[in-house]
Design a protein around this motif. Sequence first.
Motif, PDB file in Angstrom:
ATOM      1  N   TRP A  68       0.813  -1.222   0.000  1.00 50.56           N
ATOM      2  CA  TRP A  68       0.000   0.000   0.000  1.00 50.56           C
ATOM      3  C   TRP A  68       0.841   1.264   0.000  1.00 50.56           C
ATOM      4  O   TRP A  68       0.283   2.364   0.056  1.00 50.56           O
ATOM      5  CB  TRP A  68      -0.925   0.016   1.213  1.00 50.56           C
ATOM      6  N   GLY A 132      -2.592   5.907  -3.674  1.00 48.94           N
ATOM      7  CA  GLY A 132      -4.011   6.169  -3.853  1.00 48.94           C
ATOM      8  C   GLY A 132      -4.766   5.034  -4.513  1.00 48.94           C
ATOM      9  O   GLY A 132      -6.000   5.094  -4.588  1.00 48.94           O
ATOM     10  N   ARG A 133      -4.061   4.023  -5.008  1.00 50.81           N
ATOM     11  CA  ARG A 133      -4.689   2.881  -5.642  1.00 50.81           C
ATOM     12  C   ARG A 133      -4.057   1.598  -5.113  1.00 50.81           C
ATOM     13  O   ARG A 133      -2.972   1.611  -4.527  1.00 50.81           O
ATOM     14  CB  ARG A 133      -4.518   2.934  -7.174  1.00 50.81           C
ATOM     15  N   ARG A 233       4.351  10.124  -7.628  1.00 53.77           N
ATOM     16  CA  ARG A 233       3.258  10.924  -8.186  1.00 53.77           C
ATOM     17  C   ARG A 233       3.021  10.663  -9.675  1.00 53.77           C
ATOM     18  O   ARG A 233       1.871  10.500 -10.100  1.00 53.77           O
ATOM     19  CB  ARG A 233       3.536  12.407  -7.943  1.00 53.77           C
ATOM     20  N   GLU A 236       1.316   7.378 -10.040  1.00 54.02           N
ATOM     21  CA  GLU A 236      -0.015   7.425  -9.449  1.00 54.02           C
ATOM     22  C   GLU A 236      -0.995   8.166 -10.359  1.00 54.02           C
ATOM     23  O   GLU A 236      -2.163   7.772 -10.480  1.00 54.02           O
ATOM     24  CB  GLU A 236       0.059   8.096  -8.084  1.00 54.02           C
ATOM     25  N   LEU A 240      -4.454   6.588 -11.701  1.00 58.30           N
ATOM     26  CA  LEU A 240      -5.734   7.224 -11.419  1.00 58.30           C
ATOM     27  C   LEU A 240      -6.503   7.538 -12.701  1.00 58.30           C
ATOM     28  O   LEU A 240      -7.737   7.566 -12.696  1.00 58.30           O
ATOM     29  CB  LEU A 240      -5.508   8.508 -10.615  1.00 58.30           C
TER      30      LEU A 240
END
Length: 270
Positions: A68, A132-133, A233, A236, A240
């Motif tokens: 995670w 975030g995923r 980032r 990610e 996203l």
Amino acid sequence: MIPRSRTAGLLVLGAICLPACLSACASEERPVQQLKPLALKEQVSNIVKSADGYAVTWAGVLSNANPWHFGEHVVATIVGHDARGAEVVRMDQPLDAVPPGGSLAFTGQASATQKPAKVTIQYRPAQWRMAGRIASAFQRFPTSRVQTMRQKDGTYLITGYIANPYRIPASTLVVNALLRDKAGKLLGGGSTFVDEVQAGSPPRFILTVSGLPKGAEVAKTEITARTWGSTGRPYEELALAGAVPVHTVKPTSEPFAVDRNTSIVSEYKQ
């Protein structure tokens, strides 16, 4: 029915116990999630004579067992010592973010005026940031038509194509090539950059791997790609945005006159 006097007593008792319970709960510390450190699964270094001294090349693979969290702001430190133990080369190499539940291949090169007898690779602990995923959302960047060609000077020229499985373009990807022998042992590697990789238009990459020991027999080339940068980032943002659907072309054949599943069910009922 509870008597009024007993009801009043219960309310007073509850008023006394409630603050005590709240203070007890507040004093309890929440368990802190223990994150596993990055693991250096493989490492190799080679030393060859160069025009201005010695060329030190290295390759390694870092593994992230945390599903995670991104491992960010990682710096590898490469140190070479001569036969007497004196330090003859040192280099800090900032590494890209290690994805959740994934691995990171890295390569590098430095120059030394004196020949190192031993080279070690260490790294500073990562800074952790929750992704975030889920880990499966961070898909691999597929490669195709990879060719490994040995040159007359002993270097290896590696070419191929890298694809982007996501809906939005990847601004910069780092392509790594790890060379292995028949037993799977890591021999060395090299890296290159590819910019503006769009879905459906895989660009070609070209890189050279040098510094392999004499007599090394390359049996396998392992190509990986990742987003460039010390944080996760860019990776990610791609995840996203979502991946491109696998099937995007409608079938051209005529549909069945009779649904096979329906006919089979009807015959079974009869």
